[in-house]
Design a protein around this motif. Structure first.
Motif, PDB file in Angstrom:
ATOM      1  N   GLY A 121       0.758  -1.369   0.060  1.00 38.29           N
ATOM      2  CA  GLY A 121      -0.224  -0.089  -0.078  1.00 38.29           C
ATOM      3  C   GLY A 121       0.813   1.366  -0.035  1.00 38.29           C
ATOM      4  O   GLY A 121       2.040   1.581  -0.673  1.00 38.29           O
ATOM      5  N   GLU A 132       3.971   2.657  12.439  1.00 35.67           N
ATOM      6  CA  GLU A 132       4.890   1.611  12.408  1.00 35.67           C
ATOM      7  C   GLU A 132       5.602   0.945  13.808  1.00 35.67           C
ATOM      8  O   GLU A 132       5.537  -0.162  14.359  1.00 35.67           O
ATOM      9  CB  GLU A 132       5.771   1.143  11.126  1.00 35.67           C
ATOM     10  CG  GLU A 132       6.738  -0.104  11.102  1.00 35.67           C
ATOM     11  CD  GLU A 132       7.725  -0.002  10.276  1.00 35.67           C
ATOM     12  OE1 GLU A 132       8.114  -0.828   9.455  1.00 35.67           O
ATOM     13  OE2 GLU A 132       8.439   1.098  10.422  1.00 35.67           O
ATOM     14  N   PRO A 183       1.553   3.955   8.404  1.00 37.34           N
ATOM     15  CA  PRO A 183       0.967   2.960   7.314  1.00 37.34           C
ATOM     16  C   PRO A 183      -0.337   3.824   6.977  1.00 37.34           C
ATOM     17  O   PRO A 183      -1.134   3.641   7.799  1.00 37.34           O
ATOM     18  CB  PRO A 183       0.875   1.669   7.834  1.00 37.34           C
ATOM     19  CG  PRO A 183       1.753   1.698   8.931  1.00 37.34           C
ATOM     20  CD  PRO A 183       1.743   3.043   9.643  1.00 37.34           C
ATOM     21  N   THR A 206      -3.596   2.916   6.079  1.00 36.51           N
ATOM     22  CA  THR A 206      -4.510   2.073   6.083  1.00 36.51           C
ATOM     23  C   THR A 206      -5.912   2.700   5.889  1.00 36.51           C
ATOM     24  O   THR A 206      -6.093   3.962   6.088  1.00 36.51           O
ATOM     25  CB  THR A 206      -4.546   0.986   6.864  1.00 36.51           C
ATOM     26  OG1 THR A 206      -4.616   1.767   8.262  1.00 36.51           O
ATOM     27  CG2 THR A 206      -3.231   0.399   7.335  1.00 36.51           C
ATOM     28  N   GLU A 207      -6.942   1.850   5.911  1.00 35.61           N
ATOM     29  CA  GLU A 207      -8.229   2.331   6.037  1.00 35.61           C
ATOM     30  C   GLU A 207      -8.634   3.000   7.260  1.00 35.61           C
ATOM     31  O   GLU A 207      -9.571   3.849   7.220  1.00 35.61           O
ATOM     32  CB  GLU A 207      -9.267   1.147   5.832  1.00 35.61           C
ATOM     33  CG  GLU A 207      -9.439   0.584   4.391  1.00 35.61           C
ATOM     34  CD  GLU A 207     -10.311  -0.508   4.198  1.00 35.61           C
ATOM     35  OE1 GLU A 207     -11.249  -0.657   5.158  1.00 35.61           O
ATOM     36  OE2 GLU A 207     -10.413  -1.300   3.238  1.00 35.61           O
ATOM     37  N   GLU A 208      -8.056   2.823   8.248  1.00 41.98           N
ATOM     38  CA  GLU A 208      -8.187   3.468   9.468  1.00 41.98           C
ATOM     39  C   GLU A 208      -7.396   4.893   9.643  1.00 41.98           C
ATOM     40  O   GLU A 208      -7.805   5.626  10.482  1.00 41.98           O
ATOM     41  CB  GLU A 208      -7.915   2.517  10.734  1.00 41.98           C
ATOM     42  CG  GLU A 208      -8.777   1.322  11.058  1.00 41.98           C
ATOM     43  CD  GLU A 208      -8.491   0.221  10.009  1.00 41.98           C
ATOM     44  OE1 GLU A 208      -7.347   0.207   9.472  1.00 41.98           O
ATOM     45  OE2 GLU A 208      -9.343  -0.658   9.812  1.00 41.98           O
ATOM     46  N   SER A 209      -6.620   4.956   8.749  1.00 37.38           N
ATOM     47  CA  SER A 209      -5.905   6.303   8.871  1.00 37.38           C
ATOM     48  C   SER A 209      -6.659   7.491   8.183  1.00 37.38           C
ATOM     49  O   SER A 209      -7.371   7.466   7.282  1.00 37.38           O
ATOM     50  CB  SER A 209      -4.682   6.072   7.744  1.00 37.38           C
ATOM     51  OG  SER A 209      -3.819   7.252   7.660  1.00 37.38           O
ATOM     52  N   TRP A 230      -6.094   8.199   4.579  1.00 32.49           N
ATOM     53  CA  TRP A 230      -6.457   7.178   3.589  1.00 32.49           C
ATOM     54  C   TRP A 230      -7.560   7.861   2.423  1.00 32.49           C
ATOM     55  O   TRP A 230      -8.259   8.468   2.461  1.00 32.49           O
ATOM     56  CB  TRP A 230      -7.618   6.074   4.265  1.00 32.49           C
ATOM     57  CG  TRP A 230      -8.099   4.978   3.388  1.00 32.49           C
ATOM     58  CD1 TRP A 230      -9.580   4.916   2.912  1.00 32.49           C
ATOM     59  CD2 TRP A 230      -7.579   3.952   2.732  1.00 32.49           C
ATOM     60  NE1 TRP A 230      -9.729   3.970   2.026  1.00 32.49           N
ATOM     61  CE2 TRP A 230      -8.566   3.266   1.915  1.00 32.49           C
ATOM     62  CE3 TRP A 230      -6.380   3.469   2.694  1.00 32.49           C
ATOM     63  CZ2 TRP A 230      -8.219   2.070   1.566  1.00 32.49           C
ATOM     64  CZ3 TRP A 230      -5.944   2.319   2.035  1.00 32.49           C
ATOM     65  CH2 TRP A 230      -7.069   1.775   1.349  1.00 32.49           C
TER      66      TRP A 230
END
Length: 329
Positions: free
Chosen positions: A186, A230, A246, A248-251, A254
Motif C-alpha cells: 500500500g 509502524e 501506514p 490503511t483504511e483506519e488512517s 486514507w
C-alpha cells in the motif's frame, strides 16, 4: 490514491451547532486556537508560531532564561557590552572625585577618563593597580564597591556560562520533506531523522499528529488526529530512523489527495523525546510538515554507506534526498 475528503464527519453535525473537538484532542492548544487560528502552529525548527502579548516588558523579563537561551554571539556580545559599560560608569565615578583621588593622573579630562577607565578594569578584574592607586577615602570606598561588584559579576557570569554549557541541546536533524511512498503493498507517510551529535541518544519516543480543518456546521474547525506509527519508539538511535505511518483504511490520510490536504490546511506535527546517553538528560525535538512539504509517489534515497571490511555508515547529506517511487504492489 482515491478521494474521500476530510469532511465526512461534518455531514453528521447539525447545521449551526457549536461544534468543537472533544476536550483533550487539541494537544493542549485550546479550543480558540483550534477553531480560529489558520496559521502554521509549528515552524520547521520546532518553535511555536503562536504569540503572547499584553504581558508587559518587565513582567515578561526573565534575565536568567534569556541569557541561557540567546545565541552564543549575542551572549558574548551582551557580556562584553555590559563589562565595558560597568567600567565606563566606574571611570566616570572616579573622574568626578577630582584629580587627587587617584595617583599619577595625567592632565586633561580625556586622558584622565582613560586612566580612570583602565584603573577600573584593573580593579574589576583584581589585576593590581601598578603605579596607580586610590589616595582618598572616597576613592578607596569606590574601589571597595567596585571590587564587590566585580566579584558578584564574575560569579554570575560564570554561573550562566556553566548553565549554557550544561544545558541539554539536541542535534536531531529531520528531513526537510516527508514522502508518500509504497509500503507493504500500500502506501505510507514517511519522514527521516538522524542523530547529528557525537553522543548517543537512547529510549526515543515519537508522536505524530495530523492537524487539519474540517467544516462543521457553518465554521471551519481544526481537528487533531494521532497517526499510528509502524514503530513509535526505539531503544537505540546510533544513525538514522525512518518513521512510517501506514496509510490503511483506519488512517485519516486514507485516499486523501494533495489538493484535499492543501484545502484542509493540513499540518503533520512531530514530537520527539529521548535521553542523551552521555549526561542522561532529557532531549526533546519538534518539527512539522505541511502539504507543500510532502512528496507524493516518492521515496527517500538510500542514506547508507557500505564499505568492504568497515562498519556501515550513513551520509547525512542525503537526509532529504528523494527519488521517484515505483507503484505500490
Amino acid at each position: 490514491m482515491g478521494a474521500p475528503p476530510f469532511g465526512s464527519q461534518a455531514a453528521r453535525q447539525p447545521q449551526g451547532e457549536a461544534s468543537v473537538e472533544p476536550v483533550g484532542n487539541d494537544l493542549g492548544l485550546g479550543r480558540v486556537i483550534s477553531q480560529e487560528s489558520h496559521t502554521r502552529m509549528l515552524n520547521k525548527d520546532g518553535s511555536f508560531t503562536l504569540q503572547r502579548g499584553g504581558i508587559g516588558f518587565w513582567h515578561s523579563l526573565s534575565l536568567y532564561y534569556d541569557l541561557i537561551s540567546i545565541s552564543w554571539p549575542a551572549f558574548f556580545g551582551l557580556l562584553g557590552v555590559t563589562y565595558l559599560l560597568l567600567n565606563a560608569g566606574f571611570a566616570l565615578a572616579y573622574l568626578t572625585l577630582g584629580p587627587g583621588a587617584l595617583s599619577e593622573m595625567p592632565q586633561g579630562d580625556g586622558n584622565r577618563f582613560w586612566a580612570c577607565f583602565f584603573f577600573s578594569v584593573q580593579t574589576f578584574g583584581t589585576i593590581g593597580f601598578g603605579h596607580v592607586y586610590p589616595r582618598t577615602f572616597a576613592a578607596n570606598l569606590l574601589v571597595t564597591v567596585e571590587a564587590f561588584v566585580g566579584l558578584v559579576g564574575v560569579a554570575l557570569a560564570t554561573g550562566v556560562l556553566f548553565a549554557r554549557f550544561s544545558r541539554p541541546r539536541h542535534r536531531v536533524l529531520f528531513s526537510e520533506c516527508a514522502v508518500i511512498a509504497p509500503y507493504r503493498g500500500g502506501w505510507g507517510l514517511m519522514f527521516r531523522l538522524v542523530n547529528g551529535q557525537r553522543t548517543d541518544l537512547i529510549e526515543l519516543q515519537i508522536e505524530v499528529t495530523l492537524a487539519y480543518f474540517k467544516r462543521v456546521g457553518v465554521r471551519q474547525v481544526r481537528h487533531f488526529a494521532p497517526l499510528t506509527l509502524e514503530r513509535s519508539s526505539v531503544a537505540f538511535f546510533p544513525l538514522s530512523w525512518t518513521v512510517v505511518h501506514p496509510i490503511t483504511e483506519e488512517s485519516p490520510l486514507w485516499k486523501v489527495t494533495p489538493q484535499q490536504l492543501q484545502a484542509a490546511e493540513a499540518e503533520i506535527m512531530v514530537n520527539l523525546r529521548g535521553l542523551d546517553d552521555a549526561v542522561y538528560n532529557a532531549v526533546r525535538a519538534r518539527t512539522s510538515y505541511q502539504g507543500a512539504d510532502l512528496r507524493w509517489h516518492a521515496r527517500f534515497a538510500d542514506i547508507f554507506v557500505r564499505r568492504a571490511g568497515r562498519p556501515v555508515g550513513i551520509d547525512v547529506r542525503k537526509l532529504s534526498v528523494v527519488e521517484p517511487a515505483p507503484s505500490a504492489e
